[in-house]
Enzyme design. Structure first.
Site, PDB file in Angstrom:
ATOM      1  N   HIS A  32       0.806  -1.210   0.000  1.00 36.84           N
ATOM      2  CA  HIS A  32       0.000   0.000   0.000  1.00 36.84           C
ATOM      3  C   HIS A  32       0.845   1.269   0.000  1.00 36.84           C
ATOM      4  O   HIS A  32       0.334   2.357  -0.218  1.00 36.84           O
ATOM      5  CB  HIS A  32      -0.992  -0.032   1.171  1.00 36.84           C
ATOM      6  CG  HIS A  32      -2.185  -0.904   0.878  1.00 36.84           C
ATOM      7  ND1 HIS A  32      -3.481  -0.519   1.104  1.00 36.84           N
ATOM      8  CD2 HIS A  32      -2.267  -2.144   0.317  1.00 36.84           C
ATOM      9  CE1 HIS A  32      -4.303  -1.486   0.719  1.00 36.84           C
ATOM     10  NE2 HIS A  32      -3.581  -2.480   0.250  1.00 36.84           N
ATOM     11  N   SER A  71       0.128  -1.168  -6.378  1.00 37.50           N
ATOM     12  CA  SER A  71       0.173  -2.424  -7.123  1.00 37.50           C
ATOM     13  C   SER A  71       0.830  -2.235  -8.478  1.00 37.50           C
ATOM     14  O   SER A  71       0.713  -1.174  -9.094  1.00 37.50           O
ATOM     15  CB  SER A  71      -1.245  -2.947  -7.344  1.00 37.50           C
ATOM     16  OG  SER A  71      -1.834  -3.291  -6.124  1.00 37.50           O
ATOM     17  N   LYS A 129     -14.446  -8.053  -7.944  1.00 43.48           N
ATOM     18  CA  LYS A 129     -13.675  -8.918  -8.840  1.00 43.48           C
ATOM     19  C   LYS A 129     -12.976 -10.027  -8.040  1.00 43.48           C
ATOM     20  O   LYS A 129     -12.921 -11.183  -8.483  1.00 43.48           O
ATOM     21  CB  LYS A 129     -12.642  -8.094  -9.620  1.00 43.48           C
ATOM     22  CG  LYS A 129     -12.081  -8.845 -10.814  1.00 43.48           C
ATOM     23  CD  LYS A 129     -11.348  -7.934 -11.779  1.00 43.48           C
ATOM     24  CE  LYS A 129     -10.824  -8.736 -12.949  1.00 43.48           C
ATOM     25  NZ  LYS A 129     -10.226  -7.908 -13.991  1.00 43.48           N
ATOM     26  N   ASP A 130     -12.468  -9.684  -6.841  1.00 41.70           N
ATOM     27  CA  ASP A 130     -11.876 -10.714  -5.976  1.00 41.70           C
ATOM     28  C   ASP A 130     -12.933 -11.731  -5.537  1.00 41.70           C
ATOM     29  O   ASP A 130     -12.635 -12.912  -5.365  1.00 41.70           O
ATOM     30  CB  ASP A 130     -11.234 -10.064  -4.736  1.00 41.70           C
ATOM     31  CG  ASP A 130      -9.871  -9.457  -5.053  1.00 41.70           C
ATOM     32  OD1 ASP A 130      -9.345  -9.718  -6.157  1.00 41.70           O
ATOM     33  OD2 ASP A 130      -9.339  -8.718  -4.208  1.00 41.70           O
ATOM     34  N   GLU A 172       5.293 -34.162  -0.018  1.00 41.14           N
ATOM     35  CA  GLU A 172       4.042 -33.728  -0.634  1.00 41.14           C
ATOM     36  C   GLU A 172       4.337 -33.064  -1.977  1.00 41.14           C
ATOM     37  O   GLU A 172       5.441 -32.581  -2.221  1.00 41.14           O
ATOM     38  CB  GLU A 172       3.324 -32.744   0.287  1.00 41.14           C
ATOM     39  CG  GLU A 172       2.731 -33.421   1.502  1.00 41.14           C
ATOM     40  CD  GLU A 172       1.551 -34.306   1.136  1.00 41.14           C
ATOM     41  OE1 GLU A 172       0.414 -33.861   1.237  1.00 41.14           O
ATOM     42  OE2 GLU A 172       1.784 -35.467   0.730  1.00 41.14           O
TER      43      GLU A 172
END
Lengths: 259, 423
Positions: free
Chosen positions: B216, B220, B244-245, B288
């Site tokens: 922040h 971005s 959108k998320d 894994e």
């Protein structure tokens, strides 16, 4: 378009990466051939346990397997999951003798089992189990169906895969030849033969039938939550599908004025 | 600087709180009106998805810990008790178990997004490095957690991985004894692994906070990799990116649910259904799936110490990636050669994953060597040189200009292919 293509390629690659571990242990089976894949009642998204088969499987376990193999994670009350009634369960539990703590003199006490009792174990401990089985430890069957890749097919293969060793194959002392067992030499003698149990429902007790039944029972025992899980899954996925559509529609509407 | 914050919240109760502790103003600023580039694609969902995944893991983990017994005699059966007798215990455990895999799927895509669009480049170097710290903590947490069910692969995985530290000269064996709390993997090991497995997720929460705080500050990145030039390039985070998320989250939860409800053990190793037995080694010890590429790097060289160094080095070199990549252009979209090589890198990592699942013999050794070589060459040799040699495509003037041009969709070629300044 290029971004789209990149994304699709990425997803495919990811898919391959995810498939990796499933392929890995298959090779761990060494030289044993893959047992033939069977159609199981519990396969696929809507598959459930064939309860009649699971109950017959419990009979096979009780009359044959339980002479050597424990199922220590199960209690008699769990048998409600394959459709036995409370009275049936109480009767089955009462037929075995289990430890019941101490009496008022401090001596260990025994008594008839209750639905809360764990399945009675054939041997008090692993050392006794080995001593009674030519040095080999009969594995606990509670989770065995999950413990191999395609476990139900594998166990079914082993139960039906006994034969004479091919020419030139040297068996170690006390071992038995099995087509599908990893390494082909198995300490367990051929456990099932035709007509070994008498099914109450009149089903012919062939080796194949008994193997399928006991595998169904063992798969239930390893995954008693499976039917509830799949039913919940269908509802959850449908809900999420609806939510995806709704959210996407809202997204389209909110974004309509951008650009 | 003392004195109350001048809150603009209308509600008197919230205003009272906000005047004394301006958390509401902060949320408004950072998640309400926060200016966000308007051209994000769905790759920009994955940070939020990882955050959601972390919360899911912590919540399910807390309830599992209420029923789990970190004792070698009891651990395996206590997990089975959760599966059989705890109300919806099977659901909580399968969510937690598959949540680990989902966390890595989401995080690997998130990392790929950073690599593809050059999100690690200035001014986001520290943001990227904090991300690598989170990745390392995640790997440690996942490894510790995998040991807890105390199945065969838990036990032998723990034995193999902790033994890696013995490769270091002098201090190696001492480190291993410290990790084990004794002279083999045993009850003290399980106790401390459980304790640390409960601790590390909260450390991750702390570093995630720093990761988001740093994000922040610098803002971005975006698919074009060019800087935001003004308000015309951005949208408020809410409602545009919250919605959108949310779309991405529904799809993500669907994939998650498909695993949990229909194939809960697909990604796990069947051998872990057998209780740990120190006297019997499984035929093939494999980690894994999410560790397989690194496991392949470890085994690609015959020397143990070198293998361990390469394995740790393959992740540690990500810390210096911002300085290894010398190209001033961020997005691979405008780097014709890098755009191909990033897929070569992805292919190498996938092939390494396959190699890690196989016994280290024959073709798999050769493949893992080739791919390991490329992995390191990509970062240490190709990226520094490529930045000097590659001729980037012309960059669009601004985000809004590119969006107006219909960026990404079918458009006349050269619509925004005017020669531009470099980012």
């Amino acid at each position: 378009m290029r971004a789209l293509r990149s994304m699709i390629a990425g997803v495919l690659m990811g898919g391959l990466a995810i498939a990796t571990p499933a392929v890995g242990p298959a090779l761990a089976a060494g030289d044993a051939p893959t047992p033939p894949a069977q159609n199981w009642s519990f396969d696929r998204i809507f598959g459930t346990f064939d309860l009649a088969a699971a109950q017959r499987g419990f009979q096979v376990y009780s009359e044959v397997c339980s002479a050597c193999h424990s199922m220590r994670l199960l209690s008699y009350r769990d048998l409600a999951g394959i459709g036995l009634t409370n009275d049936q369960i109480k009767a089955i539990a009462a037929a075995v003798t289990v430890p019941q703590g101490l009496d008022d003199q401090g001596a260990p006490k025994e008594g008839p089992g209750t639905p809360a009792s764990r399945f009675k174990r054939p041997f008090p401990n692993d050392v006794a189990a080995r001593a009674g089985n030519n040095g080999a430890l009969p594995p606990d069957l509670s989770l065995l169906s999950n413990a191999y890749l395609n476990g139900p097919d594998y166990i079914n293969g082993v139960l039906t895969g006994y034969s004479d060793p091919p020419a030139g194959f040297t068996l170690m002392d006390g071992m038995n030849y099995n087509k599908y067992f990893i390494g082909h030499q198995i300490a367990m003698p051929k456990p099932l033969s035709d007509g070994q149990v008498t099914y109450a429902d009149g089903t012919t007790a062939s080796v194949e039938q008994m193997a399928r039944d006991v595998v169904t029972f063992m798969t239930w025992a390893a995954n008693p939550e499976m039917v509830e899980r799949k039913q919940m899954g269908v509802r959850v996925i449908l809900f999420l599908l609806l939510m995806t559509c709704v959210t996407y529609a809202v997204k389209r509407k909110i974004w309509a004025d951008v650009h | 600087m003392a004195g109350m914050h001048k809150s603009e919240i209308a509600n008197p109760v919230l205003n009272w709180i906000d005047s004394r502790l301006p958390v509401i103003t902060m949320m408004q600023k950072e998640y309400g009106v926060f200016p966000t580039p308007k051209n994000f694609n769905y790759f920009w969902n994955f940070g939020a998805l990882a955050m959601v995944n972390l919360v899911i893991m912590i919540l399910t983990g807390i309830f599992l810990a209420m029923n789990y017994q970190p004792n070698t005699e009891l651990a395996f059966d206590s997990v089975q008790r959760i599966m059989r007798d705890v109300n919806y215990g099977w659901l909580i455990r399968y969510v937690h178990q598959n949540g680990a895999s989902m966390f890595f799927i989401v995080t690997y895509i998130h990392i790929f997004r950073g690599l593809y669009y050059g999100s690690y480049k200035t001014p986001r170097e520290l943001l990227w490095m904090l991300g690598v710290v989170i990745f390392l903590l995640m790997m440690a947490t996942a490894f510790l957690g995998y040991v807890l069910p105390w199945g065969q692969m838990s036990y032998w995985g723990a034995t193999v991985i902790t033994n890696l530290f013995s490769a270091f000269p002098w201090i190696g064996p001492k480190i291993v004894t410290l990790l084990w709390g004794g002279f083999s993997v045993d009850n003290p090991t399980l106790n401390r692994f459980f304790s640390l497995h409960y601790l590390l997720p909260f450390v991750i929460v702390g570093v995630v906070f720093l990761h988001v705080a740093a994000l922040h500050i610098v803002g971005s990145n975006n698919p074009l990799g060019i800087d935001v030039k003004g308000p015309q390039d951005t949208l408020p985070f809410h409602p545009y990116y919250t919605v959108k998320d949310s779309v991405g989250m529904c799809v993500y939860l669907m994939v998650f649910a498909a695993f949990v409800f229909f194939a809960p053990n697909y990604l796990g190793d069947p051998v872990n259904f057998i209780p740990a037995n120190p006297l019997q080694t499984p035929a093939h010890i494999v980690p894994e799936w999410y560790f397989l590429p690194f496991y392949a790097i470890l085994r690609s060289v015959p020397d143990k110490l070198l293998g361990v160094c390469l394995m740790f080095g393959s992740i540690l070199l990500l810390f210096i990636l911002p300085w290894l990549d010398t190209s001033p252009v961020r997005s691979a979209r405008f780097r014709p050669i890098y755009r191909i090589l990033i897929w070569v890198l992805v292919a190498c990592v996938v092939v390494l994953g396959f190699c890690g699942a196989r016994p280290p013999e024959g073709i798999w050794v050769i493949l893992s060597r080739i791919c390991t070589l490329y992995y390191f060459a990509h970062f240490l040799v190709i990226l520094p040189i490529l930045g000097k040699l590659e001729r980037p495509l012309p960059l669009p003037e601004s985000i809004s200009q590119s969006v107006m041009g219909g960026g990404g969709g079918p458009m006349p070629s050269g619509a925004h292919a005017k020669p531009m300044e470099k980012a």
